[in-house]
Design a protein around this motif. Structure first.
Motif, PDB file in Angstrom:
ATOM      1  N   GLY A 105       0.778  -1.225   0.000  1.00 63.83           N
ATOM      2  CA  GLY A 105       0.000   0.000   0.000  1.00 63.83           C
ATOM      3  C   GLY A 105       0.813   1.280   0.000  1.00 63.83           C
ATOM      4  N   PHE A 106       0.097   2.383  -0.112  1.00 63.32           N
ATOM      5  CA  PHE A 106       0.706   3.702  -0.262  1.00 63.32           C
ATOM      6  C   PHE A 106       1.528   4.100   0.960  1.00 63.32           C
ATOM      7  N   ASN A 107       1.103   3.660   2.143  1.00 65.06           N
ATOM      8  CA  ASN A 107       1.783   4.061   3.373  1.00 65.06           C
ATOM      9  C   ASN A 107       2.913   3.131   3.780  1.00 65.06           C
ATOM     10  N   SER A 108       3.225   2.138   2.964  1.00 63.90           N
ATOM     11  CA  SER A 108       4.285   1.203   3.321  1.00 63.90           C
ATOM     12  C   SER A 108       5.644   1.901   3.285  1.00 63.90           C
ATOM     13  N   ARG A 109       6.575   1.375   4.041  1.00 67.85           N
ATOM     14  CA  ARG A 109       7.916   1.955   4.083  1.00 67.85           C
ATOM     15  C   ARG A 109       8.600   1.917   2.728  1.00 67.85           C
ATOM     16  N   ASN A 128       9.700   5.269   0.519  1.00 61.81           N
ATOM     17  CA  ASN A 128      11.102   5.469   0.170  1.00 61.81           C
ATOM     18  C   ASN A 128      11.307   5.466  -1.346  1.00 61.81           C
ATOM     19  N   LEU A 129      10.963   4.354  -1.992  1.00 59.77           N
ATOM     20  CA  LEU A 129      11.298   4.196  -3.404  1.00 59.77           C
ATOM     21  C   LEU A 129      10.457   5.073  -4.329  1.00 59.77           C
ATOM     22  N   ARG A 130       9.184   5.253  -3.991  1.00 52.90           N
ATOM     23  CA  ARG A 130       8.311   6.030  -4.874  1.00 52.90           C
ATOM     24  C   ARG A 130       8.204   7.496  -4.465  1.00 52.90           C
ATOM     25  N   ILE A 131       7.816   7.743  -3.211  1.00 53.94           N
ATOM     26  CA  ILE A 131       7.520   9.117  -2.799  1.00 53.94           C
ATOM     27  C   ILE A 131       8.797   9.922  -2.587  1.00 53.94           C
ATOM     28  N   LYS A 132       9.743   9.382  -1.832  1.00 54.12           N
ATOM     29  CA  LYS A 132      10.965  10.122  -1.530  1.00 54.12           C
ATOM     30  C   LYS A 132      11.920  10.196  -2.714  1.00 54.12           C
ATOM     31  N   ASN A 133      12.181   9.056  -3.364  1.00 50.39           N
ATOM     32  CA  ASN A 133      13.219   8.999  -4.391  1.00 50.39           C
ATOM     33  C   ASN A 133      12.710   8.978  -5.828  1.00 50.39           C
ATOM     34  N   GLY A 134      11.431   8.683  -6.031  1.00 52.11           N
ATOM     35  CA  GLY A 134      10.901   8.670  -7.390  1.00 52.11           C
ATOM     36  C   GLY A 134      11.480   7.586  -8.277  1.00 52.11           C
ATOM     37  N   PHE A 135      11.898   6.469  -7.673  1.00 52.86           N
ATOM     38  CA  PHE A 135      12.489   5.388  -8.458  1.00 52.86           C
ATOM     39  C   PHE A 135      11.449   4.573  -9.214  1.00 52.86           C
ATOM     40  N   THR A 136      10.224   4.506  -8.704  1.00 53.15           N
ATOM     41  CA  THR A 136       9.251   3.556  -9.230  1.00 53.15           C
ATOM     42  C   THR A 136       7.831   4.053  -9.013  1.00 53.15           C
ATOM     43  N   GLY A 176       5.633   1.576  -8.425  1.00 51.23           N
ATOM     44  CA  GLY A 176       5.068   0.489  -7.641  1.00 51.23           C
ATOM     45  C   GLY A 176       6.129  -0.418  -7.045  1.00 51.23           C
ATOM     46  N   VAL A 177       5.922  -0.809  -5.795  1.00 53.69           N
ATOM     47  CA  VAL A 177       6.787  -1.762  -5.117  1.00 53.69           C
ATOM     48  C   VAL A 177       5.935  -2.475  -4.075  1.00 53.69           C
ATOM     49  N   TYR A 178       6.151  -3.766  -3.912  1.00 48.70           N
ATOM     50  CA  TYR A 178       5.380  -4.491  -2.908  1.00 48.70           C
ATOM     51  C   TYR A 178       6.197  -5.657  -2.368  1.00 48.70           C
ATOM     52  N   SER A 179       5.816  -6.106  -1.178  1.00 50.76           N
ATOM     53  CA  SER A 179       6.390  -7.307  -0.599  1.00 50.76           C
ATOM     54  C   SER A 179       5.257  -8.275  -0.314  1.00 50.76           C
ATOM     55  N   GLN A 180       5.597  -9.563  -0.238  1.00 48.68           N
ATOM     56  CA  GLN A 180       4.568 -10.556   0.099  1.00 48.68           C
ATOM     57  C   GLN A 180       5.200 -11.877   0.501  1.00 48.68           C
ATOM     58  N   PRO A 181       4.604 -12.538   1.490  1.00 46.67           N
ATOM     59  CA  PRO A 181       5.021 -13.903   1.803  1.00 46.67           C
ATOM     60  C   PRO A 181       4.258 -14.876   0.913  1.00 46.67           C
ATOM     61  N   GLU A 182       4.935 -15.925   0.489  1.00 45.78           N
ATOM     62  CA  GLU A 182       4.300 -17.021  -0.239  1.00 45.78           C
ATOM     63  C   GLU A 182       4.350 -18.238   0.684  1.00 45.78           C
ATOM     64  N   LEU A 183       3.277 -18.432   1.431  1.00 43.98           N
ATOM     65  CA  LEU A 183       3.277 -19.495   2.438  1.00 43.98           C
ATOM     66  C   LEU A 183       2.939 -20.834   1.794  1.00 43.98           C
ATOM     67  N   ARG A 184       3.823 -21.795   1.967  1.00 38.21           N
ATOM     68  CA  ARG A 184       3.656 -23.119   1.379  1.00 38.21           C
ATOM     69  C   ARG A 184       3.822 -24.168   2.465  1.00 38.21           C
ATOM     70  N   ASP A 203       1.607   4.425  14.924  1.00 42.10           N
ATOM     71  CA  ASP A 203       0.776   4.788  13.770  1.00 42.10           C
ATOM     72  C   ASP A 203       0.863   3.728  12.681  1.00 42.10           C
ATOM     73  N   GLU A 204       2.064   3.239  12.419  1.00 42.06           N
ATOM     74  CA  GLU A 204       2.233   2.192  11.411  1.00 42.06           C
ATOM     75  C   GLU A 204       1.452   0.947  11.805  1.00 42.06           C
TER      76      GLU A 204
END
Length: 204
Positions: free
Chosen positions: A36-40, A44-52, A54-62, A101-102
């Protein structure tokens, strides 16, 4: 070779299962780090630095080997700083506790998504099946979810990060212009193996 964009995937094996006591804390951790928009990562990558965009993390539980991944797409010229900042954020959640807050925002989001998911019959059926396959009583698993998420504290999130995430344990794959990207990776001190789309080794 002519691509201006690079896809970056960070991935590592984690010792987490759906039945693990850290499951709820790890879901909260993942939300804070990369959903989401408020993720660290996004801040960092989008709002502060303008690198991207979109960026996301996710666990793939198996049932056998679970994975944790981070995915983003950046311009070829900023691959190195994007990797550096991503690793900085991962290191940050492992070293320092998340803020109140986070934690509150993450719990609100996870609770809201859970309620919305159960409103769709197909998603409810999938949730029930997934719990049963993981050896968890579906009725109890669904009934307990909101309370377990709400009960997660900052110390629980920090513990889950320390137990299940190794900032130095990621394998990193980058798809893009190898001639432009490989030198950046070497400058970061990363071992570099360059291949084509079929996996054959290339020299650059």
């Amino acid at each position: 070779e002519d691509s201006q964009q690079a896809n970056i995937v960070f991935k590592q094996a984690i010792g987490l299962r759906r039945s693990d006591p850290d499951y709820y804390a790890f879901q909260t951790l993942n939300q804070i780090l990369g959903i989401g928009f408020n993720s660290r990562l996004n801040k960092n990558l989008r709002i502060k630095n303008g690198f991207t965009y979109g960026v996301y993390s996710q666990p793939e539980l198996r049932r056998q080997a679970s994975l944790f991944e981070i995915v983003t797409e950046v311009n070829n010229g900023v691959v190195a700083p994007a990797i550096r900042e991503t690793m900085s954020e991962v290191k940050g959640v492992c070293e320092l506790s998340v803020t109140g807050d986070e934690l509150h925002l993450a719990q609100q989001f996870l609770s809201g998504v859970f309620v919305m998911r159960l409103a769709h019959h197909s998603r409810l059926a999938g949730a029930i099946l997934g719990l049963r396959l993981d050896g968890i009583d579906p009725a109890k698993g669904l009934a307990d979810y909101l309370g377990r998420i709400k009960a997660v504290g900052a110390a629980d999130v920090h513990r889950a990060a320390l137990r299940h995430v190794d900032p130095k344990g990621f394998q990193i794959a980058v798809v893009g212009n190898a001639r432009e990207i490989a030198p950046q990776l070497k400058d970061l001190g990363l071992p570099v193996e360059v291949t084509d789309a079929e996996g054959s080794s290339l020299s650059v």
